[in-house]
Design an enzyme around this catalytic site. Structure first.
Site, PDB file in Angstrom:
ATOM      1  N   ARG A 266      71.262 -52.191   3.646  1.00 37.80           N
ATOM      2  CA  ARG A 266      70.801 -51.737   4.956  1.00 37.80           C
ATOM      3  C   ARG A 266      69.771 -52.742   5.447  1.00 37.80           C
ATOM      4  NH1 ARG A 266      67.027 -47.035   4.558  1.00 37.80           N
ATOM      5  NH2 ARG A 266      65.524 -48.634   5.168  1.00 37.80           N
ATOM      6  N   HIS A 270      65.903 -47.348   8.303  1.00 42.81           N
ATOM      7  CA  HIS A 270      66.839 -46.229   8.151  1.00 42.81           C
ATOM      8  C   HIS A 270      67.308 -45.758   9.519  1.00 42.81           C
ATOM      9  CE1 HIS A 270      68.642 -42.467   6.958  1.00 42.81           C
ATOM     10  NE2 HIS A 270      67.814 -41.825   7.748  1.00 42.81           N
ATOM     11  N   TYR A 279      57.834 -49.389   2.279  1.00 45.05           N
ATOM     12  CA  TYR A 279      58.417 -49.169   0.951  1.00 45.05           C
ATOM     13  C   TYR A 279      59.275 -50.307   0.414  1.00 45.05           C
ATOM     14  CZ  TYR A 279      62.247 -47.535   3.975  1.00 45.05           C
ATOM     15  OH  TYR A 279      63.207 -47.440   4.943  1.00 45.05           O
TER      16      TYR A 279
HETATM   17  C1  LIG Z   1      70.975 -32.227   3.422  1.00 49.93           C
HETATM   18  C2  LIG Z   1      70.139 -33.288   4.036  1.00 49.93           C
HETATM   19  N1  LIG Z   1      68.965 -33.585   3.485  1.00 49.93           N
HETATM   20  C3  LIG Z   1      68.161 -34.528   4.034  1.00 49.93           C
HETATM   21  C4  LIG Z   1      68.550 -35.203   5.157  1.00 49.93           C
HETATM   22  C5  LIG Z   1      67.621 -36.243   5.772  1.00 49.93           C
HETATM   23  N2  LIG Z   1      68.198 -37.567   5.622  1.00 49.93           N
HETATM   24  C6  LIG Z   1      68.904 -38.144   6.607  1.00 49.93           C
HETATM   25  S1  LIG Z   1      69.571 -39.592   6.139  1.00 49.93           S
HETATM   26  C7  LIG Z   1      68.879 -39.489   4.612  1.00 49.93           C
HETATM   27  C8  LIG Z   1      69.147 -40.574   3.606  1.00 49.93           C
HETATM   28  C9  LIG Z   1      70.606 -40.782   3.401  1.00 49.93           C
HETATM   29  O1  LIG Z   1      70.816 -41.839   2.515  1.00 49.93           O
HETATM   30  P1  LIG Z   1      72.278 -42.373   2.230  1.00 49.93           P
HETATM   31  O2  LIG Z   1      73.154 -41.235   1.819  1.00 49.93           O
HETATM   32  O3  LIG Z   1      72.153 -43.487   1.276  1.00 49.93           O
HETATM   33  O4  LIG Z   1      72.838 -42.879   3.619  1.00 49.93           O
HETATM   34  P2  LIG Z   1      72.250 -44.038   4.551  1.00 49.93           P
HETATM   35  O5  LIG Z   1      71.285 -43.414   5.477  1.00 49.93           O
HETATM   36  O6  LIG Z   1      71.641 -45.061   3.681  1.00 49.93           O
HETATM   37  O7  LIG Z   1      73.414 -44.565   5.319  1.00 49.93           O
HETATM   38  C10 LIG Z   1      68.150 -38.331   4.487  1.00 49.93           C
HETATM   39  C11 LIG Z   1      67.397 -37.928   3.279  1.00 49.93           C
HETATM   40  C12 LIG Z   1      69.790 -34.865   5.704  1.00 49.93           C
HETATM   41  N3  LIG Z   1      70.273 -35.461   6.818  1.00 49.93           N
HETATM   42  N4  LIG Z   1      70.565 -33.909   5.132  1.00 49.93           N
END
Ligand SMILES: Cc1ncc(C[n+]2csc(CCOP(=O)(O)OP(=O)(O)O)c2C)c(N)n1
Ligand SMILES: Cc1ncc(C[n+]2csc(CCOP(=O)(O)OP(=O)(O)O)c2C)c(N)n1
Ligand SMILES: [Mg+2]
Ligand SMILES: [Mg+2]
Lengths: 371, 324, 324, 371
Positions: A266, A270, A279
């Site tokens: 990434r 985020h 971080y």
């Molecule tokens: C059930 C849930 N918990 C927390 C979140 C908050 N949240 C949004 S994106 C994220 C991180 C996701 O990481 P990843 O699965 O690696 O996907 P990326 O964003 O890196 O594409 C979090 C914790 C959420 N959307 N849904």
């Protein structure tokens, strides 16, 4: 212990790569791909345009036109490669970051912007594009994808047991920890469902590095459920295309699910609300910049005489045009009518909600010309 | 006309729905050969095959999540949750997905999913097998919630909710599964979303649903012996509530008692009390009183008869209402 | 006395709690280096280490489930759920385990777990980031539920709930995180379970909590300009409710309006309306009126200002109440 | 595909066995056990007594003294073997069927009966026995176990990084499909928590055979999460003891989690409410009867002169005594007082609940001498 020494697997992570960061074609024992020059150029065009949409959207957020934006910067190859592997009858279950896949499914970027602007909650018709709405709750869509694939199975396959289409579920490295994702692995394997799990391991779940989700390479998760897992260079559009194609073909043939881990990074925050300097080190980005998914395709095209300045300029011009469409289209997106929030709660409405709507309409009307 | 238990009526209703529409699929734990722990799906896998009556892996989120996917592909899944207390692992899929996809998609996607939940106590079971979680679902916009109380409703309502294009949580009063009643399968069913006056009366309106309808009727018989006339309404639809029927009655009787097994605090009874008071403020002679499970977790089964509303507690509330 | 945002006050409160008791651990997604997406845990991992401020894998059921295990071992976990709409995957662990273990064990096991949830809308967010799920938890016996509304409460209440031996769901009004106020960290805090009259008045009692306290106060100011005196109560405790304080006020004003962002149907407002009516039946001049989010899923953010109760809708309800 | 061909692993399921169904000692390359005659006899005694408790409880249910009973018939070796592997400071998280483990933790069987009779919801003090209350919601306890193990870690290990105790989480084959169980695998591996996951694969989740939960042997699930998995003959008390001991030692040493799959068979109904003739053939039981966990120990003891008729009779007599204790104790279990249902909802009570209790007390009192 008789099984599962993780160090063995970790020592030789098999990363499928067909195009090196320097733009050299690489051979792989199991995967190959043979593209016409036009197809090659088309991929380049996709990558450039998709990145441009993303850059515009990020800018629009900064200008206050969007509430938030989740950038795909760095993940273009994973998305375009897998997106272009899809056949028309395949069905996609994205997360909230699959703008590049949406592009491959002909979803106008303005639909995506509508969601992030807050004028709707998605809005495009999933069935018109075989591309589901974005799913924000992490992991939920993997079960939907598996159920959808079970639906395809129940409609019946061809005489050879093959299905007319397969399903692909996108998710992130962080999502791999969710119960739902692992349940979808159970389901898919038990029912041998025609679904491809496409995990973009971009190394981060917001501020948490991949080590907080798994101590072995993620593609190996599939082993625990009895179906194949494969790790592909997620910045290599050729490898992503080849591996996803093979996995989708396998699914359509009736041979069941595959987990594809696209190993990528990434490059941005985020979302636009995030501040990655808190971080991670800026220097981490440097090594990944050298693996840029677009530069390597460009290098290959140019070095092999498949692209000249005219072509590159034309793509650039097209990107500018697209950017203008995105910018102007976004600003022109109308706000929803207040009363529209009562629409589509149910297929068959209820007197209770009708009453709430009417009371609110009366209330709103009381302000007309007043106060 | 023949005599059916509620269980058998539901089984027949499911069978009719499956015959009528090949897109109807049943899924859940043990719904196949076993026919479900309450035998509600008895014989259906034998007749409709494993593709339409699906024994799933043991995971409720998976059941509802894949049902959503099946519905997106054009199927009409009917999920069985084995017991009330086991629906919570599926809560996220129900609340954030099932309830919201139609709204999220601005109407483009319909999810005609039914979630059947045997609910309520009174069967001497261990923990998690006697709960009444309907308030959680009624509070969730985008879901519809109904409860059946007798064989006729079981037979028709299950078919009606399967035919509905909205997601429905369908509650079945497990302790009434084995109660028998006449059922005319050729009758014209009542509309799905209407409450029903199951016993007309004049002094106090008693609102009940699911297992408590029988309790309310027993109370009404006992009250009649004391010269008090209770009007008993089987709500049937818990969300949306049939307020027209409720208000019609309360405006006549001017007194109302709501009965449910679920805890009182922020339960269906609270909503009914709030709405009735708001919409019939000048009519009421007494506040709407609630007779419910207490605000404790469901206790050990040897005290459940004290926990659950019964005839006497309903009568006590009726007396209190009349004393206002 | 210094000026604190609610966010900073919570952060300081957590820090105090961690200093005071080495068994306090913080766990959740991104609570470490990032300090949480709202920075409520900012700097705590740096000062207390990774063993006490735990960046967890991305799974809410896992967060609450392991917190229960940690509590059984004598720790006092404070879980952060990143946004309201992401608490549902943990629902089963909360409802069937966290809420019930003390009861199940006949008091042998205590689970002093706090679940912090930033809740409510008004920040222009995408879906699932603006919900108000408090009614689900208030309906669940065995849980306690509180909501803070300002820096002083944020600072003290978070310490009080961490010190509590019961599991507590702690709601933080995310859109008020950046509101500043004077905070005297040396003051004696109000008892945790008491509501507070934040503005005395005589004509109508307005009950609010979390983000709506400010809205209610604004309404009270506006009403005062029109000569109407609103008494605003910050409930603070949502379960158990401080009915003594509520009734004391309503018995004086004889009119009551409840305000919350969550949908009306089977929400906290219903419970308050039901109880107030039951316990102050002869006093009330008007039914308790509710000003709430509508019974739809949370809409796209560009219409959230219409969805959410605001000053005008509160005043409208006050007018309607006075018109009875 | 580069990885995960399940057929390879399935062809050689490594089943750890140290005592054959015929009662012969078997050697295993990784696991061995050396017991004194007394220890051997003690295991036999455990097995017999545990089975006797179960038989009595089943009978009591038939007589209406229990609401329901979940029999462990056939699983005695898995439970006694793993239960006797525990050190005093280890902590157990059972399901609802671990009567044999409860026995090993000195939980009076009457406590278990209280739960199934409905006079309480568990009732023993988990900390007095390092044995948690039964958990009925499938899979939940695996997360509690993992959190508990994280607590042990946070209390700090010895200078060598070892912990004073480990945790063991029991669950069934069906439970392996639950999101919570898989999340516990993620957590345990990421934090390297001192926890042993002990799965009794008794081939059935009520009416569903194991094929409905997994298409590969369950012990292989651990591979997907990066920690060792091992399959042990669940009807072999020696193997269960040896394998669990090793896994617990590994956990205490700080080497992290292990998944143990005890391959066994549910000889009885799921519970007394179940009717297995609806879904499985009586003949399936026959082959498993030959693998009975008690008979093989008895055969070994007798053949090797470790047990004579006196010993066997003494165990029998002890079983009869225990049975009488169970029977009489069960009948004597007092019903709870109605008002006790208001106890222990909270540590610090609430005025709301006090009021409910008082009102109900008044209501109950109104019947005294009346009606
Ligand atoms: C059930 C849930 N918990 C927390 C979140 C908050 N949240 C949004 S994106 C994220 C991180 C996701 O990481 P990843 O699965 O690696 O996907 P990326 O964003 O890196 O594409 C979090 C914790 C959420 N959307 N849904
Ligand atoms: C979440 C949840 N869903 C459903 C049930 C009902 N149920 C009780 S036991 C059981 C089967 C469990 O099978 P397995 O995990 O193999 O354990 P076993 O009973 O064979 O020991 C089911 C479905 C439950 N207790 N919890
Ligand atoms: Mg990621
Ligand atoms: Mg089993």
């Amino acid at each position: 212990m008789s099984d599962g020494d993780p160090s063995v697997a970790e020592a030789h992570p098999e990363l499928v790569q067909l195009l090196s960061p320097e733009g050299e074609r690489v051979a792989h024992p199991h995967y190959s791909i043979d593209l016409t020059p036009d197809e090659f150029r088309a991929l380049y065009r996709d990558l450039v345009l998709v990145r441009r949409i993303d850059i515009e959207a990020t800018a629009l957020q900064r200008q206050g036109e969007l509430g938030i934006w989740a950038s795909l910067l760095g993940q273009e190859a994973a998305q375009v490669g897998s997106g272009r592997a899809l056949a028309p009858d395949d069905f996609v279950f994205p997360t909230y970051r699959e703008h590049g896949v949406a592009w491959c499914r002909d979803v106008d970027p303005l639909w995506l912007l509508g969601l992030f602007r807050g004028v709707n909650l998605g809005g495009w018709d999933p069935n018109a594009h075989n591309f589901n709405l974005y799913t924000i709750v992490i992991g939920s869509q993997t079960l939907h994808a598996t159920g959808y694939a079970m639906g395809i199975q129940r409609e019946g396959g061809g005489p050879d047991g093959s299905y007319p289409g397969a399903v692909i579920a996108y998710f992130g490295d962080g999502a791999s920890s969710q119960g739902d994702v692992n349940e979808s692995f159970v389901w898919a394997s038990v029912f041998n469902a025609p679904v491809v799990f496409f995990c973009q391991n971009n190394q981060w779940a917001i501020s948490e590095p991949i080590e907080k989700q798994s101590r072995i390479p993620l593609y190996q998760r599939a082993r625990g459920f009895g179906f194949p897992g494969v790790r592909v260079d997620g910045n290599d559009v050729l490898a992503c295309l080849a591996v996803t194609r093979a996995a989708l073909a396998r699914a359509r043939e009736g041979s069941g699910p595959t987990l594809v881990e696209a190993y990528t990074y990434r490059m941005g925050a985020h979302t636009t609300s995030d501040d990655p300097t808190r971080y991670r080190l800026a220097s981490d980005l440097e090594s990944w910049k050298l693996k840029d998914p677009i530069e390597r395709v460009k290098a290959y095209l140019v070095r092999n005489g498949l692209a000249d300045a005219d072509f590159l300029d034309a793509v650039q011009a097209e990107a500018d045009e697209l950017a203008a469409h995105v910018r102007e289209g976004c600003r022109a997106l109308p706000d929803p009518e207040p009363l529209s929030m009562f629409d589509d709660v149910y297929v068959e409405g209820t007197p209770h909600l009708d009453r709430q709507r009417e009371e609110f309409a009366t209330y709103l009307a009381s302000f007309e010309g007043a106060r | 006309m023949a005599t059916y238990t509620l269980a058998k009526a539901l089984n027949e209703g499911l069978r009719r729905a499956m015959e009528r529409d090949p897109k109807v699929v049943i899924m859940g734990e043990d719904v196949g050969k076993l026919g479900g722990v309450f035998r509600i799906t008895d014989g259906l896998q034998k007749d409709f095959g494993e593709d339409r009556v699906i024994d799933t892996p043991l995971a409720e989120s998976g059941i509802v999540g894949t049902a959503i996917g099946l519905a997106m592909r054009g199927f009409r899944p009917v999920c069985e949750i084995q017991f009330d207390g086991f629906v919570y692992p599926a809560f996220d899929q129900i609340v954030s997905q099932l309830a919201k996809v139609h709204y999220r998609s601005a109407g483009a996607v319909r999810l005609p999913v039914v979630i059947r939940i045997p609910f309520g106590g009174g069967i001497g079971a261990v923990e998690h097998h006697s709960e009444s979680p309907e308030a959680y679902f009624a509070h969730t916009a985008g879901l519809k919630v109904v409860a059946c109380s007798n064989a006729t409703d079981g037979y028709f309502m299950i078919q009606q909710v399967i035919a509905s294009d909205d997601p429905v949580i369908f509650f079945e009063p497990k302790r009434r599964y084995w109660e028998k009643a006449e059922l005319d399968t050729t009758a014209t069913p009542d509309p799905l979303w209407q409450a029903r006056v199951v016993r007309p009366g004049t002094d106090v309106t008693v609102l009940a649903y699911g297992p408590m309808v029988k309790t309310a009727l027993e109370a009404a018989s006992a009250a009649a012996a004391d010269g008090v006339s209770l009007e008993v309404i089987d709500l049937r639809a818990l969300s949306p509530l049939d307020m027209a029927a409720v208000l019609e009655s309360v405006n006549r009787t001017r007194r109302c008692v709501v009965v449910h097994e679920a805890p009182a605090n922020v339960g269906l009874g609270a909503e009914l009390a709030a709405r009735i008071t708001e919409q019939a403020f000048y009519t009421l002679e007494a506040p709407v009183l609630r007779v419910t499970g207490f605000d404790t977790p469901y206790p050990a089964s040897r005290v459940e008869e004290d926990y659950l509303p019964d005839l006497d507690r309903v009568l006590d509330a009726v007396d209190r209402s009349l004393a206002f």
